[in-house]
Design a protein around this motif. Structure first.
Motif, PDB file in Angstrom:
ATOM      1  N   ASN A   1       0.820  -1.208   0.000  1.00 25.60           N
ATOM      2  CA  ASN A   1       0.000   0.000   0.000  1.00 25.60           C
ATOM      3  C   ASN A   1       0.860   1.266   0.000  1.00 25.60           C
ATOM      4  OD1 ASN A   1      -2.183  -1.733   0.216  1.00 25.60           O
ATOM      5  ND2 ASN A   1      -2.241  -1.587   2.433  1.00 25.60           N
ATOM      6  N   ASP A   2       0.323   2.311  -0.639  1.00 23.85           N
ATOM      7  CA  ASP A   2       1.022   3.593  -0.661  1.00 23.85           C
ATOM      8  C   ASP A   2       0.585   4.440   0.537  1.00 23.85           C
ATOM      9  OD1 ASP A   2      -1.491   4.643  -1.306  1.00 23.85           O
ATOM     10  OD2 ASP A   2      -0.959   5.136  -3.360  1.00 23.85           O
TER      11      ASP A   2
ATOM     12  N   TYR B   1      -1.710   6.440   0.855  1.00 18.10           N
ATOM     13  CA  TYR B   1      -3.161   6.536   0.973  1.00 18.10           C
ATOM     14  C   TYR B   1      -3.802   5.208   1.387  1.00 18.10           C
ATOM     15  CZ  TYR B   1      -2.280  10.923  -1.361  1.00 18.10           C
ATOM     16  OH  TYR B   1      -1.803  12.164  -1.677  1.00 18.10           O
ATOM     17  N   GLN B   2      -2.962   4.249   1.740  1.00 13.09           N
ATOM     18  CA  GLN B   2      -3.388   2.935   2.218  1.00 13.09           C
ATOM     19  C   GLN B   2      -4.110   2.085   1.178  1.00 13.09           C
ATOM     20  OE1 GLN B   2      -2.176   1.746   5.185  1.00 13.09           O
ATOM     21  NE2 GLN B   2      -1.045   3.653   4.896  1.00 13.09           N
ATOM     22  N   HIS B   3      -3.719   2.269  -0.085  1.00  7.15           N
ATOM     23  CA  HIS B   3      -4.189   1.377  -1.140  1.00  7.15           C
ATOM     24  C   HIS B   3      -3.058   1.200  -2.149  1.00  7.15           C
ATOM     25  CE1 HIS B   3      -5.797   5.335  -2.945  1.00  7.15           C
ATOM     26  NE2 HIS B   3      -4.762   4.980  -3.673  1.00  7.15           N
ATOM     27  N   VAL B   4      -3.245   0.263  -3.056  1.00 10.88           N
ATOM     28  CA  VAL B   4      -2.257   0.037  -4.100  1.00 10.88           C
ATOM     29  C   VAL B   4      -2.276   1.250  -5.026  1.00 10.88           C
ATOM     30  CG1 VAL B   4      -1.666  -1.440  -6.058  1.00 10.88           C
ATOM     31  CG2 VAL B   4      -2.455  -2.469  -3.927  1.00 10.88           C
ATOM     32  N   ASN B   5      -1.122   1.807  -5.304  1.00  7.06           N
ATOM     33  CA  ASN B   5      -1.029   3.004  -6.130  1.00  7.06           C
ATOM     34  C   ASN B   5      -1.516   2.728  -7.547  1.00  7.06           C
ATOM     35  OD1 ASN B   5       0.686   4.957  -8.002  1.00  7.06           O
ATOM     36  ND2 ASN B   5       0.458   5.901  -5.982  1.00  7.06           N
ATOM     37  N   ASN B   6      -2.082   3.753  -8.192  1.00  9.58           N
ATOM     38  CA  ASN B   6      -2.667   3.584  -9.522  1.00  9.58           C
ATOM     39  C   ASN B   6      -1.683   3.034 -10.558  1.00  9.58           C
ATOM     40  OD1 ASN B   6      -1.428   6.222  -9.322  1.00  9.58           O
ATOM     41  ND2 ASN B   6      -2.364   6.717 -11.264  1.00  9.58           N
ATOM     42  N   VAL B   7      -0.417   3.342 -10.473  1.00 13.63           N
ATOM     43  CA  VAL B   7       0.524   2.844 -11.472  1.00 13.63           C
ATOM     44  C   VAL B   7       0.675   1.330 -11.407  1.00 13.63           C
ATOM     45  CG1 VAL B   7       1.798   5.011 -11.591  1.00 13.63           C
ATOM     46  CG2 VAL B   7       2.588   3.215 -10.058  1.00 13.63           C
ATOM     47  N   VAL B   8       0.391   0.746 -10.256  1.00 14.60           N
ATOM     48  CA  VAL B   8       0.505  -0.709 -10.101  1.00 14.60           C
ATOM     49  C   VAL B   8      -0.564  -1.423 -10.936  1.00 14.60           C
ATOM     50  CG1 VAL B   8       0.474  -2.617  -8.441  1.00 14.60           C
ATOM     51  CG2 VAL B   8       1.557  -0.439  -7.839  1.00 14.60           C
ATOM     52  N   TYR B   9      -1.705  -0.778 -11.146  1.00 12.73           N
ATOM     53  CA  TYR B   9      -2.765  -1.385 -11.955  1.00 12.73           C
ATOM     54  C   TYR B   9      -2.246  -1.671 -13.365  1.00 12.73           C
ATOM     55  CZ  TYR B   9      -6.135  -0.053  -8.314  1.00 12.73           C
ATOM     56  OH  TYR B   9      -6.826   0.091  -7.139  1.00 12.73           O
ATOM     57  N   TYR B  10      -1.427  -0.770 -13.895  1.00 11.67           N
ATOM     58  CA  TYR B  10      -0.847  -0.987 -15.222  1.00 11.67           C
ATOM     59  C   TYR B  10       0.125  -2.159 -15.209  1.00 11.67           C
ATOM     60  CZ  TYR B  10      -3.050   3.364 -16.527  1.00 11.67           C
ATOM     61  OH  TYR B  10      -3.982   4.341 -16.783  1.00 11.67           O
ATOM     62  N   SER B  11       0.809  -2.350 -14.112  1.00 12.71           N
ATOM     63  CA  SER B  11       1.679  -3.510 -13.966  1.00 12.71           C
ATOM     64  C   SER B  11       0.854  -4.795 -13.963  1.00 12.71           C
ATOM     65  CB  SER B  11       2.498  -3.389 -12.680  1.00 12.71           C
ATOM     66  OG  SER B  11       3.322  -4.509 -12.503  1.00 12.71           O
ATOM     67  N   PHE B  12      -0.302  -4.770 -13.285  1.00 16.74           N
ATOM     68  CA  PHE B  12      -1.204  -5.930 -13.308  1.00 16.74           C
ATOM     69  C   PHE B  12      -1.631  -6.233 -14.741  1.00 16.74           C
ATOM     70  CE2 PHE B  12      -2.933  -4.713  -8.830  1.00 16.74           C
ATOM     71  CZ  PHE B  12      -1.898  -5.368  -8.199  1.00 16.74           C
ATOM     72  N   PHE B  13      -1.978  -5.205 -15.515  1.00 16.88           N
ATOM     73  CA  PHE B  13      -2.377  -5.403 -16.913  1.00 16.88           C
ATOM     74  C   PHE B  13      -1.257  -6.068 -17.701  1.00 16.88           C
ATOM     75  CE2 PHE B  13      -5.364  -1.408 -17.091  1.00 16.88           C
ATOM     76  CZ  PHE B  13      -6.274  -2.038 -16.257  1.00 16.88           C
ATOM     77  N   ASP B  14      -0.060  -5.508 -17.596  1.00 16.62           N
ATOM     78  CA  ASP B  14       1.094  -6.014 -18.334  1.00 16.62           C
ATOM     79  C   ASP B  14       1.394  -7.459 -17.956  1.00 16.62           C
ATOM     80  OD1 ASP B  14       3.393  -5.342 -20.154  1.00 16.62           O
ATOM     81  OD2 ASP B  14       4.537  -5.837 -18.347  1.00 16.62           O
TER      82      ASP B  14
END
Length: 128
Positions: A3-4, A6-19
């Motif tokens: 978590n970042d 803000y206590q959640h996974v940062n938005n840039v990590v979502y793109y890593s999930f996609f990739d």
């Protein structure tokens, strides 16, 4: 990717999930060797809409489909699901353009890749 601030996974990590989801799909079906292939897909466009936060230690499931299979490109649509929730926490797209690794020039999607991608196409796709 914990978590970042803000206590959640940062938005840039979502793109890593996609990739990771797209590459794992291709690797598991034997049509991507990230070290040896002479033709590779490079990301040229991505986007994501966020509906609910994902936070560690949530389990993330990814749905992947092909929205458009062109001559040298493919547009994936992806959804990220948190734990066992029925509605996605996020949804997005991811576009690969296939290129010759040495010259970095676009080339047609290889036939073996095209055949695999057609299996997850949202609409019937013509195979070369």
């Amino acid at each position: 990717m914990d978590n970042d601030a803000y206590q959640h996974v940062n938005n840039v990590v979502y793109y890593s999930f996609f990739d990771t989801a797209v590459n794992q799909f291709l690797i598991a079906r034997g049509v991507l060797d990230i070290h040896a292939d002479t033709v590779v897909g490079l990301v040229v466009d991505t986007g994501c809409s966020y509906f609910r936060s994902i936070a560690f230690p949530d389990t993330v499931h990814v749905g992947v489909r092909v929205a458009k299979l062109g001559n040298s490109s493919v547009r994936y649509e992806l959804a990220l699901y948190r734990n066992d929730e029925a509605l996605p926490a996020a949804a997005g797209h991811f576009v690969h353009v296939y290129v010759d690794r040495a010259s970095n020039r676009s080339v047609p999607v290889p036939d073996k890749v095209r055949a695999v991608l057609a299996t997850i196409a949202s609409t019937p796709q013509a195979c070369a």
